[in-house]
Design a protein around this motif. Structure first.
Motif, mmCIF file in Angstrom:
data_model
loop_
_atom_site.group_PDB
_atom_site.id
_atom_site.type_symbol
_atom_site.label_atom_id
_atom_site.label_comp_id
_atom_site.label_asym_id
_atom_site.label_seq_id
_atom_site.Cartn_x
_atom_site.Cartn_y
_atom_site.Cartn_z
ATOM 1 N N PRO A 155 0.812 -1.234 0.000
ATOM 2 C CA PRO A 155 0.000 0.000 0.000
ATOM 3 C C PRO A 155 0.839 1.274 0.000
ATOM 4 N N PHE A 156 2.145 1.151 0.245
ATOM 5 C CA PHE A 156 2.976 2.344 0.438
ATOM 6 C C PHE A 156 4.044 2.523 -0.643
ATOM 7 N N LEU A 157 4.499 1.428 -1.252
ATOM 8 C CA LEU A 157 5.612 1.488 -2.201
ATOM 9 C C LEU A 157 5.234 0.773 -3.489
ATOM 10 N N ASP A 158 5.867 1.200 -4.619
ATOM 11 C CA ASP A 158 5.642 0.441 -5.850
ATOM 12 C C ASP A 158 6.604 -0.757 -5.883
ATOM 13 N N ALA A 159 6.453 -1.590 -6.926
ATOM 14 C CA ALA A 159 7.205 -2.854 -6.962
ATOM 15 C C ALA A 159 8.716 -2.609 -6.963
ATOM 16 N N ARG A 160 9.161 -1.572 -7.670
ATOM 17 C CA ARG A 160 10.609 -1.307 -7.722
ATOM 18 C C ARG A 160 11.121 -0.829 -6.369
ATOM 19 N N GLN A 161 10.317 -0.046 -5.697
ATOM 20 C CA GLN A 161 10.726 0.412 -4.359
ATOM 21 C C GLN A 161 10.777 -0.760 -3.366
ATOM 22 N N ALA A 173 5.299 1.597 6.032
ATOM 23 C CA ALA A 173 4.417 0.539 6.547
ATOM 24 C C ALA A 173 4.512 0.426 8.068
ATOM 25 N N GLY A 174 5.651 0.797 8.608
ATOM 26 C CA GLY A 174 5.843 0.684 10.056
ATOM 27 C C GLY A 174 5.368 1.900 10.826
ATOM 28 N N GLU A 175 5.285 3.045 10.156
ATOM 29 C CA GLU A 175 4.984 4.302 10.864
ATOM 30 C C GLU A 175 3.707 4.252 11.711
ATOM 31 N N PRO A 176 2.595 3.668 11.215
ATOM 32 C CA PRO A 176 1.379 3.664 12.051
ATOM 33 C C PRO A 176 1.561 2.892 13.357
ATOM 34 N N LEU A 177 2.289 1.791 13.326
ATOM 35 C CA LEU A 177 2.554 1.038 14.562
ATOM 36 C C LEU A 177 3.317 1.908 15.552
ATOM 37 N N TYR A 178 4.373 2.544 15.074
ATOM 38 C CA TYR A 178 5.212 3.309 16.000
ATOM 39 C C TYR A 178 4.463 4.525 16.550
ATOM 40 N N ARG A 179 3.690 5.177 15.699
ATOM 41 C CA ARG A 179 2.873 6.305 16.198
ATOM 42 C C ARG A 179 1.931 5.827 17.287
ATOM 43 N N ALA A 180 1.289 4.666 17.036
ATOM 44 C CA ALA A 180 0.331 4.129 18.020
ATOM 45 C C ALA A 180 1.024 3.805 19.339
ATOM 46 N N CYS A 181 2.333 3.558 19.277
ATOM 47 C CA CYS A 181 3.082 3.184 20.489
ATOM 48 C C CYS A 181 3.881 4.357 21.055
ATOM 49 N N CYS A 189 10.959 12.492 13.660
ATOM 50 C CA CYS A 189 11.878 13.626 13.792
ATOM 51 C C CYS A 189 12.632 13.930 12.501
ATOM 52 N N GLU A 190 12.601 13.053 11.503
ATOM 53 C CA GLU A 190 13.296 13.338 10.249
ATOM 54 C C GLU A 190 12.746 12.431 9.147
ATOM 55 N N ARG A 221 12.616 8.772 10.534
ATOM 56 C CA ARG A 221 13.292 8.539 11.816
ATOM 57 C C ARG A 221 12.324 8.930 12.928
ATOM 58 N N MET A 222 12.178 8.062 13.935
ATOM 59 C CA MET A 222 11.206 8.316 15.000
ATOM 60 C C MET A 222 11.861 8.047 16.354
ATOM 61 N N ARG A 223 11.365 8.743 17.377
ATOM 62 C CA ARG A 223 11.996 8.643 18.695
ATOM 63 C C ARG A 223 10.949 8.648 19.801
#
Ligand SMILES: CC(C)(COP(=O)(O)OP(=O)(O)OC[C@H]1O[C@@H](n2cnc3c(N)ncnc32)[C@H](O)[C@@H]1OP(=O)(O)O)[C@@H](O)C(=O)NCCC(=O)NCCS
Length: 156
Positions: free
Chosen positions: A11-17, A122-130, A135-136, A151-153
């Motif tokens: 849902p976030f990246l195309d096949a090449r990415q 794909a990981g950002e929603p999990l980390y936000r929820a936690c 930060c970058e 980058r998240m902290r």
């Protein structure tokens, strides 16, 4: 890991990415050697895995260039969350949240005051929820195509 990278980033990246992201993701066996990597099993199979690190490398697998085994200073440096993957058949069951809580608890017990990671989209929603905050935002093009990362902290 392979199924997680290939399926859950669609849902976030195309096949090449997604192909390119394989060069900057995956297992860093240093985490296993350090005893800081967790596997969650269900019915005899692997539901997910992930870990943390007291070393400088922020992200990347064994195949990723530029990793650094330099030890972090718990009083001044954030610990790292590393290589979080849930099998597509087991998403949204709390596996990622469980592994993160184990990572945070162990890092805190070793004196770390904060913890940091480089998230896929794909990981950002999990980390936000936690409780992690962005930060970058960067684009890693070492796989030949740009892959967006954030980058998240979090304070421990
Ligand atoms: C990121 C990943 C590990 C999440 O694993 P998970 O085991 O499904 O996460 P959890 O079930 O613990 O989710 C906890 C909370 O995070 C949030 N969340 C997790 N995945 C989400 C999604 N795809 N969309 C929106 N929110 C999401 C939700 O708030 C969720 O709580 P809820 O299900 O009660 O609403 C998984 O999607 C994955 O392996 N992705 C592909 C690989 C990857 O990019 N890994 C991250 C590397 S930095």
């Amino acid at each position: 890991m392979d199924a997680s990278i290939g399926e859950l980033q669609k849902p976030f990246l195309d096949a090449r990415q997604i192909d390119a992201s394989r060069s900057i993701m995956g297992l860093d066996t240093q985490l296993i050697d350090d005893g800081t990597y967790f596997v969650v099993e269900t019915d005899g199979g692997i539901a997910g895995c992930g870990g943390w690190s007291r070393r400088a490398t922020l992200y990347g697998g064994d195949q990723t260039p530029g990793r650094s085994p330099v030890p972090l200073d718990p009083a001044n440096d954030p610990a790292r969350v590393r290589a979080m993957y849930t099998h597509p058949l087991h998403v949204r069951k709390g596996v990622g949240r469980l592994i993160l809580s184990l990572c945070e608890e162990t890092a805190r017990s070793e004196g770390f005051k904060s913890i940091e990671l480089m998230a896929t989209l794909a990981g950002e929603p999990l980390y936000r929820a936690c409780g992690y905050e962005p930060c970058e935002r960067i684009v890693d093009d070492r796989g030949g195509v740009g892959v967006p990362l954030v980058r998240m902290r979090k304070q421990l």
